[in-house]
Design a protein around this motif. Structure first.
Motif, PDB file in Angstrom:
ATOM      1  N   GLY A 181       2.078  13.167  20.338  1.00  0.00           N
ATOM      2  CA  GLY A 181       1.870  11.673  20.136  1.00  0.00           C
ATOM      3  C   GLY A 181       0.401  11.552  19.389  1.00  0.00           C
ATOM      4  O   GLY A 181      -0.444  12.402  19.482  1.00  0.00           O
ATOM      5  N   THR A 206      -0.162   6.861  22.555  1.00  0.00           N
ATOM      6  CA  THR A 206       1.072   7.704  22.817  1.00  0.00           C
ATOM      7  C   THR A 206       0.554   9.284  22.839  1.00  0.00           C
ATOM      8  O   THR A 206       1.275  10.027  23.284  1.00  0.00           O
ATOM      9  CB  THR A 206       2.090   7.612  22.000  1.00  0.00           C
ATOM     10  N   LEU A 264       3.492   7.535  14.265  1.00  0.00           N
ATOM     11  CA  LEU A 264       2.844   8.642  15.205  1.00  0.00           C
ATOM     12  C   LEU A 264       2.658   9.745  14.340  1.00  0.00           C
ATOM     13  O   LEU A 264       3.104  10.066  13.406  1.00  0.00           O
ATOM     14  CB  LEU A 264       3.792   8.729  16.312  1.00  0.00           C
TER      15      LEU A 264
END
Length: 274
Positions: free
Chosen positions: A139, A143, A274
């Protein structure tokens, strides 16, 4: 299912005493394969048993132990452990096949994660020192988290998959939301899963949502230090509260030993960022 069927708090133990902190089994969870527990051993306390028809993963959460085993492959004695707790470096672990007798001794106290699942005994016992643990940074941004692969799918075992996940404060993990609750090879495989939580500092918490695509059930759980969460099906993202780092030990088992997951289609677009 309800929150009370999915989340279990640790049993209170008197100061200075060891024992079983949390546990689940197929009969308790209503599934077919995975058992999990955490044992607390204090100085001078031993823990011993036999794996029966199960393979087992032993993870030293903190402290040092001496593990002695007797198996079809022979006898072993392993000195294990060097971290104070799960936030302090990489784990020492061991894989034990069926029909293995074991005993654990500790000089300074320890917490042990113990996962089991039915197996035939095709693989020998194996020590998994920190140098054999693959570390993955997964991530980006909020994240970002760190994965410690203890028994990944490529490890020589029959059913168990075991990882540790460290999620920094304010970050998300098991995200985007994914699931692995149907046997639909090669697109997805069914895995029963447990999350064993530790929080730093320990008065904090994390949040975990568990929900099915058709919203047959949708639960938001407050996960505190020492809690155990069951994931029998559905999507299951996690968020660490600001100010509190989150650790969880994941154990998984199912009919096929693989990690084939499907993301919630409503949130797959996030992967593009991401």
């Amino acid at each position: 299912m309800t929150a009370s069927q999915l989340l279990f708090n640790p049993r209170p133990l008197p100061a200075g005493e060891g024992g079983l902190l949390v546990e689940t089994s197929p009969s308790a969870a209503g599934w077919d394969y995975l058992s999990f527990c955490v044992q607390r051993l204090v100085k001078g306390m031993d823990w011993a048993g036999e794996t029966g028809d199960q393979e087992a993963a032993l993870v030293v959460l903190g402290g040092r132990i001496t593990l002695r085993i007797e198996s079809d492959a022979g006898n072993e004695t392993w000195e294990m452990g060097e971290r104070a707790g799960p936030f302090d470096g990489l784990p020492w672990s061991a894989y034990l096949p069926p029909r293995t007798r074991f005993s654990v001794k500790t000089q300074d106290g320890t917490d042990i994660g113990w996962a089991t699942a039915p197996s035939e005994g095709r693989y020998p016992p194996r020590l998994v020192p920190p140098g054999d643990v693959r570390v993955e940074a997964r991530g980006e941004g909020t994240t970002a988290r760190t994965i410690h692969h203890i028994l990944p799918p490529e490890f020589p075992a029959e059913r168990l998959i075991v990882v540790e996940v460290l999620t920094p404060e304010g970050h998300w993990s098991s995200y985007p939301p994914h699931k692995h609750d149907v046997e639909n090879l090669p697109h997805e495989n069914k895995l029963e899963e447990t999350y064993y939580y530790r929080i730093d500092p320990p008065q904090g918490f994390a949040l975990q949502r568990i929900y099915t695509h058709d919203k047959r059930w949708d639960e938001a759980l407050v996960c505190e230090d020492g809690d155990l969460v069951l994931v029998p099906e559905g999507y299951h993202p996690v968020s660490a509260a600001p100010g509190y780092n989150c650790y969880y030990l994941n154990a998984q088992a199912g009919p096929t030993r693989a990690w084939l997951v499907n993301d919630d289609p409503a949130h797959t677009w996030i992967k593009g960022r991401l």
